[in-house]
Design an enzyme around this catalytic site. Sequence first.
Site, PDB file in Angstrom:
ATOM      1  N   PRO A 268       0.862  -1.205   0.000  1.00 54.06           N
ATOM      2  CA  PRO A 268       0.000   0.000   0.000  1.00 54.06           C
ATOM      3  C   PRO A 268       0.887   1.240   0.000  1.00 54.06           C
ATOM      4  O   PRO A 268       1.724   1.405   0.880  1.00 54.06           O
ATOM      5  CB  PRO A 268      -0.785  -0.110   1.301  1.00 54.06           C
ATOM      6  CG  PRO A 268      -0.482  -1.446   1.865  1.00 54.06           C
ATOM      7  CD  PRO A 268       0.782  -1.941   1.253  1.00 54.06           C
TER       8      PRO A 268
ATOM      9  N   ASP B 294       5.783   3.686   1.743  1.00 53.61           N
ATOM     10  CA  ASP B 294       5.056   2.492   2.186  1.00 53.61           C
ATOM     11  C   ASP B 294       4.185   2.918   3.354  1.00 53.61           C
ATOM     12  O   ASP B 294       4.676   3.183   4.456  1.00 53.61           O
ATOM     13  CB  ASP B 294       6.079   1.423   2.610  1.00 53.61           C
ATOM     14  CG  ASP B 294       5.409   0.127   3.064  1.00 53.61           C
ATOM     15  OD1 ASP B 294       4.191   0.148   3.350  1.00 53.61           O
ATOM     16  OD2 ASP B 294       6.124  -0.894   3.137  1.00 53.61           O
ATOM     17  N   HIS B 295       2.874   3.007   3.104  1.00 48.97           N
ATOM     18  CA  HIS B 295       1.991   3.577   4.126  1.00 48.97           C
ATOM     19  C   HIS B 295       1.792   2.652   5.314  1.00 48.97           C
ATOM     20  O   HIS B 295       1.188   3.024   6.312  1.00 48.97           O
ATOM     21  CB  HIS B 295       0.636   3.957   3.505  1.00 48.97           C
ATOM     22  CG  HIS B 295       0.010   5.168   4.130  1.00 48.97           C
ATOM     23  ND1 HIS B 295       0.243   5.557   5.437  1.00 48.97           N
ATOM     24  CD2 HIS B 295      -0.828   6.112   3.627  1.00 48.97           C
ATOM     25  CE1 HIS B 295      -0.425   6.647   5.719  1.00 48.97           C
ATOM     26  NE2 HIS B 295      -1.090   7.025   4.620  1.00 48.97           N
ATOM     27  N   ARG B 296       2.324   1.432   5.230  1.00 53.41           N
ATOM     28  CA  ARG B 296       2.270   0.552   6.392  1.00 53.41           C
ATOM     29  C   ARG B 296       3.335   0.955   7.410  1.00 53.41           C
ATOM     30  O   ARG B 296       3.205   0.748   8.600  1.00 53.41           O
ATOM     31  CB  ARG B 296       2.537  -0.904   5.971  1.00 53.41           C
ATOM     32  CG  ARG B 296       1.565  -1.416   4.933  1.00 53.41           C
ATOM     33  CD  ARG B 296       2.012  -2.769   4.409  1.00 53.41           C
ATOM     34  NE  ARG B 296       3.376  -2.719   3.895  1.00 53.41           N
ATOM     35  CZ  ARG B 296       4.016  -3.766   3.374  1.00 53.41           C
ATOM     36  NH1 ARG B 296       3.426  -4.952   3.330  1.00 53.41           N
ATOM     37  NH2 ARG B 296       5.233  -3.640   2.921  1.00 53.41           N
TER      38      ARG B 296
ATOM     39  N   VAL C 284       5.186   4.158   7.067  1.00 60.23           N
ATOM     40  CA  VAL C 284       5.364   5.598   7.134  1.00 60.23           C
ATOM     41  C   VAL C 284       3.978   6.219   7.133  1.00 60.23           C
ATOM     42  O   VAL C 284       3.162   5.898   6.269  1.00 60.23           O
ATOM     43  CB  VAL C 284       6.142   6.107   5.904  1.00 60.23           C
ATOM     44  CG1 VAL C 284       6.357   7.606   5.975  1.00 60.23           C
ATOM     45  CG2 VAL C 284       7.457   5.360   5.762  1.00 60.23           C
TER      46      VAL C 284
END
Lengths: 369, 463
Positions: free
Chosen positions: B254, B434-436, B438
């Site tokens: 994601p 990487d929105h997981r 950051v």
Amino acid sequence: MKDVEDVATADPALDFVQLLTPDGVRVQHDDFDYAGTDADLAAALRDMVLSRRIDTEATALQRKGELGLWPPLLGQEAAQVGSARALKPSDEAVPSYREHAVAWCRGIDPLELLAPFRGTDMIGWDSVATRFHLYSFVIGSQTLHATGIAMAQQLDGRVGNEDPEQNAATIVYFGDGATSQGDVNEAFVFAASFNAPIVFFCQNNQWAISEPIALQSRIPLYRRARGYGFPGVRVDGNDVLAVQAVTTWALERARNGEGPTLIEAHTYRMGAHTTSDDPTKYRSRAETEAWRAKDPISRLRTYLMNAGAIDQVWLGALEVESVALAVRIREGCISLPEPRLSDWFDRAYAQTPAAIRRQGDVQRAREEA
Amino acid sequence: MRTFNLPDPGEGLVEAEIVSWRVAVGDTVAVNDILLEIETSKSLVELPSPWAGRVTQLLVSEGQVIPIGSPIVVIDDGEHPITGNVLDVDAPGPKSPETPAEDAEPQLLVGYGAKESVITPRPRRGATVAPIIPAAEVHETYTTEQPVSRPVDEPKPTARVDAEPSGDGLPDPGEPDSDFTVPRPILASPGARRLAREIGANLEGIRGTGPNGVITEDDVQRAADEGTARDRRVRLKGVRRQMFNSMTASRAVPQASAWVEADLSATMTLVDTLRARREFANLRVSPLMIVAKAACLALQKHPQLNSSWDATTDEVVLHGDVNLGIAAATPRGLVVPNIKRANTLTLHGLTTALNEMVVTAREGRVRPIDMTGGTFTITNVGVFGIDSGVPILNPGESAILCLGTITRRPWVVGTGADERIVPRWVTTLSVTFDHRLVDGEQGSRFLGDVATILADPALSLLF
């Protein structure tokens, strides 16, 4: 004649011996000249036309189911006739399996050429009497045999005599593909080491079945000779004058004890590798057409017509002779005698032992009963 | 009257297809005139007439596949009178007395009939029979279980001994190099090749439906009808295969992106200053060097953007150093070599390393070690004159920074009465993370810090 070192180191771009252009115009070369007369050339033209006819007929006979296989020589007539006409009767010629025109020039009956391809005989011609050795179907192996024959000539004292009639040499034929074989390279080494009286005559017809010459060699083939320590010359293989001039020179070197020579006759196989091959699978029509314009026969015919050495009557007579030859080949082929088991009893030994001869007699009597 | 039997135009062929007749019943032919064209598994072949005369019967039709040795045409040569009704089109089996005698008995390797008569009688009426290999039959009569010859006073019969392993086994050869492919020739029937040549079709782009993927005439015709005959198919391999795999893997993560416009005028002045300095004399200095340095500095403050997820332990790894990847377009495709521990390098050291990397990448000499272990990537689409883009992650990394083109654009400077529009060196910076690992704040603050340093490089003293 030509300085050996010069030949071996010459610039490949310049070092291409041509004496007759594709348009049928004679040109000068610094080192080589055709010594014969126009009458000799007319005889060469006849050899080329008739050997092409033999080849055409044999190819057609294969298509009619009368031969198991045939390797066409179409396009290589000048390379073969020019080199064969440079031979003296005392010289030995060792072919691969496509040298039908050399065979013709050495007096082999074309029907004898057909027999092994029809499967009615092993090779039947007398290689001792004709000094035209057996066809060799194993690629390149004949170069070693020929080197041995040349070394034998040397041991027999047939090299470097003051009386040129005493001298003899060997010519061996092979193709561009064979140069990648170990046998050919070994033959080069042996010939150079023993200064054998041999001419390595490579017909570079550009295609080793479907492998192009570019895959066989990074340099022009004739330049390989330098690495073995003997001269190499590249000649226009579709120019019978140049081929004969260069081959005459190389054979003379050999007979005089000056050692081997590699001749690369730059030519083109216009037909298939054999009748089992389909060349349209791997090469372009444009390439074949470009080579058609360099045809060895048409350029010589043009030259001789322009020189007035031959005329339409002469050509007409040659066509009649050619048709008669074709008929003889067609009819002779289907009448070739069937092989008999009893023939084999005489073939294994130079001098057949009595016991085997007796067995042969028994078998022969059985067949005749 | 003579009957021409289908010869074997290759070596050991068993059948051929009648492609086209060049003569019709009633035609007069000369010796060597072409009668018909056939196609074998090896080639397209024209068959010449063995006799001169008049064609009286064509015994097979175009498209038919027939065994070698079958009668195909009858020619009246005016010499051999035909007797009796021996030429039955439906039953090619019976031998005509005029058929050459050699057809009646086993032949050597000459043209027709040899295979069928030597090997096995073939059913003549239309049935197809798998060719029997004589060698196999002969071979089965021998056994290799025991030696064929053995001494008569042998104390005990020789028994078969099974092979047993001795010593350690050979080491595992490992996986073959996936980049290594043997060039595969195009498999196509002779007819397909001819059609392709005639219509200028590209066999490389045509899918074969024949046995073993052989391209047939129908395949070429279909491709021509669909308008795809001139397509090219390129095997996915090497660098392009790598790009395909890593970008596919990237899509599983994601990702979120953010971007900002920045005034790089001060950076451009700095670049000019550096270019004038002696230690940079032999180096190519570009704004990318300053961006790389700025990113290294900002990453020290925002380590989440220089992290990765270790799936085996389910832990986030905050990398101690920045192994700085630079996406490079090379003739072979996209490669992303990285500079190890770029954060420890001075601006001069970083410039030197970047210069070397560009050269090695262009020459295709990037070592595998240079391609692995990256922790953060910069992609410079600005070199293509592009304003900006939304990059996607290099798998295994948590962020990628994109530098757009740096152009003169109107920019508002000053405040209040001093506010005015002036031309400045402006670019768009974007970051994808990487929105997981950051969150939006971390990503935005990182990008803001990079922009701050580039707008006023002196502020790098704060980092």
